[in-house]
Structure formats: C-alpha cells, structure tokens
Design a protein around this motif. Structure first.
Motif, PDB file in Angstrom:
ATOM      1  N   LYS A 106      57.224   9.918  75.368  1.00 28.64           N
ATOM      2  CA  LYS A 106      55.973  10.509  74.878  1.00 28.64           C
ATOM      3  C   LYS A 106      56.205  11.251  73.561  1.00 28.64           C
ATOM      4  O   LYS A 106      55.363  11.196  72.650  1.00 28.64           O
ATOM      5  N   MET A 107      57.334  11.930  73.449  1.00 24.91           N
ATOM      6  CA  MET A 107      57.653  12.592  72.184  1.00 24.91           C
ATOM      7  C   MET A 107      57.938  11.555  71.090  1.00 24.91           C
ATOM      8  O   MET A 107      57.597  11.769  69.920  1.00 24.91           O
ATOM      9  N   TYR A 108      58.541  10.444  71.484  1.00 25.08           N
ATOM     10  CA  TYR A 108      58.831   9.408  70.494  1.00 25.08           C
ATOM     11  C   TYR A 108      57.551   8.781  69.943  1.00 25.08           C
ATOM     12  O   TYR A 108      57.524   8.323  68.792  1.00 25.08           O
ATOM     13  N   LEU A 109      56.487   8.747  70.753  1.00 18.93           N
ATOM     14  CA  LEU A 109      55.207   8.236  70.263  1.00 18.93           C
ATOM     15  C   LEU A 109      54.744   9.027  69.041  1.00 18.93           C
ATOM     16  O   LEU A 109      54.233   8.455  68.071  1.00 18.93           O
ATOM     17  N   LEU A 110      54.931  10.343  69.082  1.00 16.96           N
ATOM     18  CA  LEU A 110      54.568  11.185  67.945  1.00 16.96           C
ATOM     19  C   LEU A 110      55.425  10.836  66.731  1.00 16.96           C
ATOM     20  O   LEU A 110      54.907  10.707  65.606  1.00 16.96           O
ATOM     21  N   VAL A 111      56.724  10.669  66.951  1.00 15.80           N
ATOM     22  CA  VAL A 111      57.632  10.290  65.871  1.00 15.80           C
ATOM     23  C   VAL A 111      57.233   8.938  65.281  1.00 15.80           C
ATOM     24  O   VAL A 111      57.281   8.723  64.059  1.00 15.80           O
ATOM     25  N   LEU A 112      56.805   8.028  66.159  1.00 18.97           N
ATOM     26  CA  LEU A 112      56.424   6.683  65.731  1.00 18.97           C
ATOM     27  C   LEU A 112      55.261   6.722  64.747  1.00 18.97           C
ATOM     28  O   LEU A 112      55.287   6.061  63.701  1.00 18.97           O
ATOM     29  N   PHE A 113      54.248   7.530  65.041  1.00 21.87           N
ATOM     30  CA  PHE A 113      53.074   7.582  64.166  1.00 21.87           C
ATOM     31  C   PHE A 113      53.340   8.390  62.899  1.00 21.87           C
ATOM     32  O   PHE A 113      52.785   8.081  61.838  1.00 21.87           O
ATOM     33  N   ILE A 114      54.187   9.413  62.992  1.00 25.22           N
ATOM     34  CA  ILE A 114      54.573  10.135  61.778  1.00 25.22           C
ATOM     35  C   ILE A 114      55.365   9.214  60.851  1.00 25.22           C
ATOM     36  O   ILE A 114      55.141   9.180  59.634  1.00 25.22           O
ATOM     37  N   GLY A 115      56.280   8.453  61.429  1.00 28.08           N
ATOM     38  CA  GLY A 115      57.053   7.495  60.645  1.00 28.08           C
ATOM     39  C   GLY A 115      56.171   6.421  60.027  1.00 28.08           C
ATOM     40  O   GLY A 115      56.434   5.954  58.913  1.00 28.08           O
ATOM     41  N   MET A 116      55.107   6.025  60.749  1.00 27.86           N
ATOM     42  CA  MET A 116      54.192   5.016  60.217  1.00 27.86           C
ATOM     43  C   MET A 116      53.557   5.489  58.904  1.00 27.86           C
ATOM     44  O   MET A 116      53.441   4.720  57.952  1.00 27.86           O
ATOM     45  N   CYS A 117      53.150   6.745  58.867  1.00 25.66           N
ATOM     46  CA  CYS A 117      52.534   7.283  57.648  1.00 25.66           C
ATOM     47  C   CYS A 117      53.502   7.226  56.479  1.00 25.66           C
ATOM     48  O   CYS A 117      53.135   6.857  55.351  1.00 25.66           O
ATOM     49  N   PHE A 118      54.764   7.578  56.733  1.00 29.99           N
ATOM     50  CA  PHE A 118      55.777   7.554  55.676  1.00 29.99           C
ATOM     51  C   PHE A 118      56.044   6.130  55.206  1.00 29.99           C
ATOM     52  O   PHE A 118      56.142   5.863  54.001  1.00 29.99           O
ATOM     53  N   ILE A 119      56.147   5.188  56.157  1.00 30.59           N
ATOM     54  CA  ILE A 119      56.468   3.806  55.812  1.00 30.59           C
ATOM     55  C   ILE A 119      55.316   3.154  55.060  1.00 30.59           C
ATOM     56  O   ILE A 119      55.532   2.413  54.092  1.00 30.59           O
ATOM     57  N   ILE A 120      54.076   3.410  55.475  1.00 31.27           N
ATOM     58  CA  ILE A 120      52.925   2.834  54.778  1.00 31.27           C
ATOM     59  C   ILE A 120      52.870   3.325  53.342  1.00 31.27           C
ATOM     60  O   ILE A 120      52.569   2.572  52.411  1.00 31.27           O
ATOM     61  N   ARG A 121      53.171   4.612  53.127  1.00 34.64           N
ATOM     62  CA  ARG A 121      53.217   5.142  51.770  1.00 34.64           C
ATOM     63  C   ARG A 121      54.275   4.407  50.948  1.00 34.64           C
ATOM     64  O   ARG A 121      54.052   4.081  49.769  1.00 34.64           O
ATOM     65  N   ASN A 122      55.419   4.123  51.555  1.00 36.27           N
ATOM     66  CA  ASN A 122      56.472   3.392  50.844  1.00 36.27           C
ATOM     67  C   ASN A 122      56.050   1.949  50.557  1.00 36.27           C
ATOM     68  O   ASN A 122      56.344   1.407  49.484  1.00 36.27           O
ATOM     69  N   LEU A 123      55.338   1.336  51.512  1.00 34.57           N
ATOM     70  CA  LEU A 123      54.858  -0.031  51.311  1.00 34.57           C
ATOM     71  C   LEU A 123      53.864  -0.102  50.157  1.00 34.57           C
ATOM     72  O   LEU A 123      53.874  -1.045  49.361  1.00 34.57           O
ATOM     73  N   PHE A 124      53.003   0.897  50.053  1.00 33.39           N
ATOM     74  CA  PHE A 124      52.060   0.943  48.939  1.00 33.39           C
ATOM     75  C   PHE A 124      52.797   1.117  47.607  1.00 33.39           C
ATOM     76  O   PHE A 124      52.405   0.538  46.586  1.00 33.39           O
ATOM     77  N   SER A 125      53.861   1.915  47.616  1.00 39.32           N
ATOM     78  CA  SER A 125      54.649   2.097  46.395  1.00 39.32           C
ATOM     79  C   SER A 125      55.280   0.781  45.962  1.00 39.32           C
ATOM     80  O   SER A 125      55.285   0.445  44.767  1.00 39.32           O
ATOM     81  N   GLU A 126      55.802   0.020  46.922  1.00 41.44           N
ATOM     82  CA  GLU A 126      56.381  -1.278  46.605  1.00 41.44           C
ATOM     83  C   GLU A 126      55.314  -2.247  46.103  1.00 41.44           C
ATOM     84  O   GLU A 126      55.546  -3.025  45.174  1.00 41.44           O
ATOM     85  N   TRP A 127      54.141  -2.191  46.718  1.00 39.26           N
ATOM     86  CA  TRP A 127      53.046  -3.070  46.293  1.00 39.26           C
ATOM     87  C   TRP A 127      52.648  -2.781  44.847  1.00 39.26           C
ATOM     88  O   TRP A 127      52.461  -3.699  44.055  1.00 39.26           O
ATOM     89  N   LYS A 128      52.540  -1.492  44.514  1.00 38.80           N
ATOM     90  CA  LYS A 128      52.181  -1.111  43.146  1.00 38.80           C
ATOM     91  C   LYS A 128      53.265  -1.521  42.151  1.00 38.80           C
ATOM     92  O   LYS A 128      52.976  -1.962  41.036  1.00 38.80           O
ATOM     93  N   ALA A 129      54.534  -1.381  42.565  1.00 42.29           N
ATOM     94  CA  ALA A 129      55.639  -1.718  41.664  1.00 42.29           C
ATOM     95  C   ALA A 129      55.674  -3.204  41.338  1.00 42.29           C
ATOM     96  O   ALA A 129      56.047  -3.600  40.228  1.00 42.29           O
ATOM     97  N   HIS A 130      55.291  -4.052  42.318  1.00 35.63           N
ATOM     98  CA  HIS A 130      55.383  -5.496  42.105  1.00 35.63           C
ATOM     99  C   HIS A 130      54.056  -6.144  41.732  1.00 35.63           C
ATOM    100  O   HIS A 130      54.039  -7.175  41.057  1.00 35.63           O
ATOM    101  N   LEU A 131      52.952  -5.551  42.176  1.00 35.98           N
ATOM    102  CA  LEU A 131      51.658  -6.204  41.976  1.00 35.98           C
ATOM    103  C   LEU A 131      50.599  -5.311  41.333  1.00 35.98           C
ATOM    104  O   LEU A 131      49.526  -5.790  40.978  1.00 35.98           O
ATOM    105  N   GLY A 132      50.910  -4.044  41.201  1.00 28.43           N
ATOM    106  CA  GLY A 132      49.885  -3.096  40.775  1.00 28.43           C
ATOM    107  C   GLY A 132      49.357  -3.318  39.378  1.00 28.43           C
ATOM    108  O   GLY A 132      48.209  -3.014  39.083  1.00 28.43           O
ATOM    109  N   THR A 133      50.176  -3.878  38.505  1.00 31.70           N
ATOM    110  CA  THR A 133      49.746  -4.085  37.121  1.00 31.70           C
ATOM    111  C   THR A 133      49.071  -5.437  36.921  1.00 31.70           C
ATOM    112  O   THR A 133      48.593  -5.744  35.838  1.00 31.70           O
TER     113      THR A 133
END
Length: 221
Positions: free
Chosen positions: A187-214
């Motif tokens: 149950k505690m790991y579920l919280l970690v899972l969703f917190i990690g999701m926010c961090f990973i999605i932000r990183n995915l958007f950064s990669e998207w902008k770096a390769h496709l944003g322009t």
C-alpha cells in the motif's frame, strides 16, 4: 566506439526479438481463442517476459558506465517498477496470474518496448525514420500512465491473497519484537508508484521536446 555500438545493437536486437515474440504470441492467441486466452497469458509467455525484464536491468549498468546517455533515475524507476510488479506481486501469487489485468499489463509493456527497441536498433546504425521517432517519443507519454494504473490495479487485486497467505510478511524474533506486514508495504508502494509516475512523465515530456518540440526530428547524440 564500434565495439560498444555493436554490443548495444545486439542487446536491443535480443530485447526486440523477445518482446516481439511475446506481442505476436498474445495477438495470435487472442485471435484464435478469444477471451479464453487472457486467463492463461502468464502461463504461456511468463517465462520469456521474466527473462526480458531481468535482461533490462543491464540498461541501468549501460547508463552508469556511460554508453547510454539516458537519465539514470527515470530509467531506474521504470525498471524497478516492472521488476517489483512482475516478480514480487504477480509471480508470487498464482491466483493473480490468471487475472485479465496481467494480460493488459503485458500488452502495454510489450507494445512500448517493441517500438522503443526498434527505434534504438535503427539509431545504432544511424537510421532515423520520422514516423518511428515520433511514435517512440509520443506513444510512451500516452501509454505509460495507463501502465501505471494497470500496475496499481494488479497490486490492489493481489492484496487479499497476500493477507490470506501471509506471503513475505515476517515476524522478527525477540529482542526485536517487530513484524513486517507485507500488504502495508504494498500500500505504501502504491504511493511511491504514483509519485514516480509524475517524475517520469515530466522526463518523457522533456525528451519529447528535445526530439520533436521544434518540429524537426533530431538525431541522438
């Protein structure tokens, strides 16, 4: 270097073959047997899935020694999430292995990985197809949140079985007099899972902008 590029190409090729086999097997079984194929997904492809996920641990080493320029922490989170859900949650509870959520989770994982390893293989040879590049960096943003929801659902489904069977729950002897109740850990790991999701999605958007944003598809450095 040629040696490292060859090694990475072979690694990506092995992962591509493994995930392609799983993905193709799932589709053929579903077309042949319909819903009946969903319940025994883990029994038919679980071994290859576990081998592919264990092999993916090497990607952390690739980043540490500098032959992969990806960010370490997001990749570490993604790999450990899969390892925990696959080996700790699904593999340890036979009752969970027949749930439909396992099929959904495997489908999402393999769809993402077939695209990613195809892109990586071609990138190692200097080949960049704009549609594939777009798909590689866009599909993960759409499907990763769904895979996290599927992981969370798999954990929730497994909780009654961990509570009934006491799997991984430990009571330490005297003088510690301390117990580890594994459902609470999940149950505690579920919280970690969703917190990690926010961090990973932000990183995915950064990669998207770096390769496709322009609007121009850039090559990997």
């Amino acid at each position: 270097s040629f040696t490292m590029n060859t090694y990475l190409f072979v690694y990506d090729l092995m992962q591509f073959c493994g995930h392609s086999w799983i993905f193709t097997n799932m589709i053929i079984r579903f077309m042949s047997f319909g819903k009946d194929s969903l319940a025994d997904t883990f029994y038919s492809i679980g071994l290859v899935m576990r081998l592919c996920q264990l092999l993916s641990v090497l990607e952390i080493l690739h980043i540490l020694i500098g032959i992969d320029k990806s960010c370490l922490f997001p990749r570490f989170l993604q790999i450990t999430e899969r390892i925990i859900v696959l080996f700790v949650v699904i593999n340890s509870q036979e009752e969970v292995q027949g749930k439909y959520v396992v099929c959904v989770l495997f489908f999402l994982w393999n769809l993402l990985d077939v695209v990613r390893y195809t892109y990586n293989m071609l990138a190692m040879t200097g080949i960049y197809y704009p549609p594939l590049t777009w798909l590689n960096f866009s599909l993960c943003i759409l499907l990763y949140p769904l895979s996290v929801l599927a992981k969370a659902f798999a954990i929730c489904v497994s909780l009654p079985y961990f509570e009934s069977f006491g799997t991984y729950s430990v009571k330490l002897p005297y003088p510690f007099a301390f117990s580890i109740y594994f459902p609470y850990v999940l149950k505690m790991y579920l919280l970690v899972l969703f917190i990690g999701m926010c961090f990973i999605i932000r990183n995915l958007f950064s990669e998207w902008k770096a390769h496709l944003g322009t609007g121009d598809i850039k090559k990997k450095s």
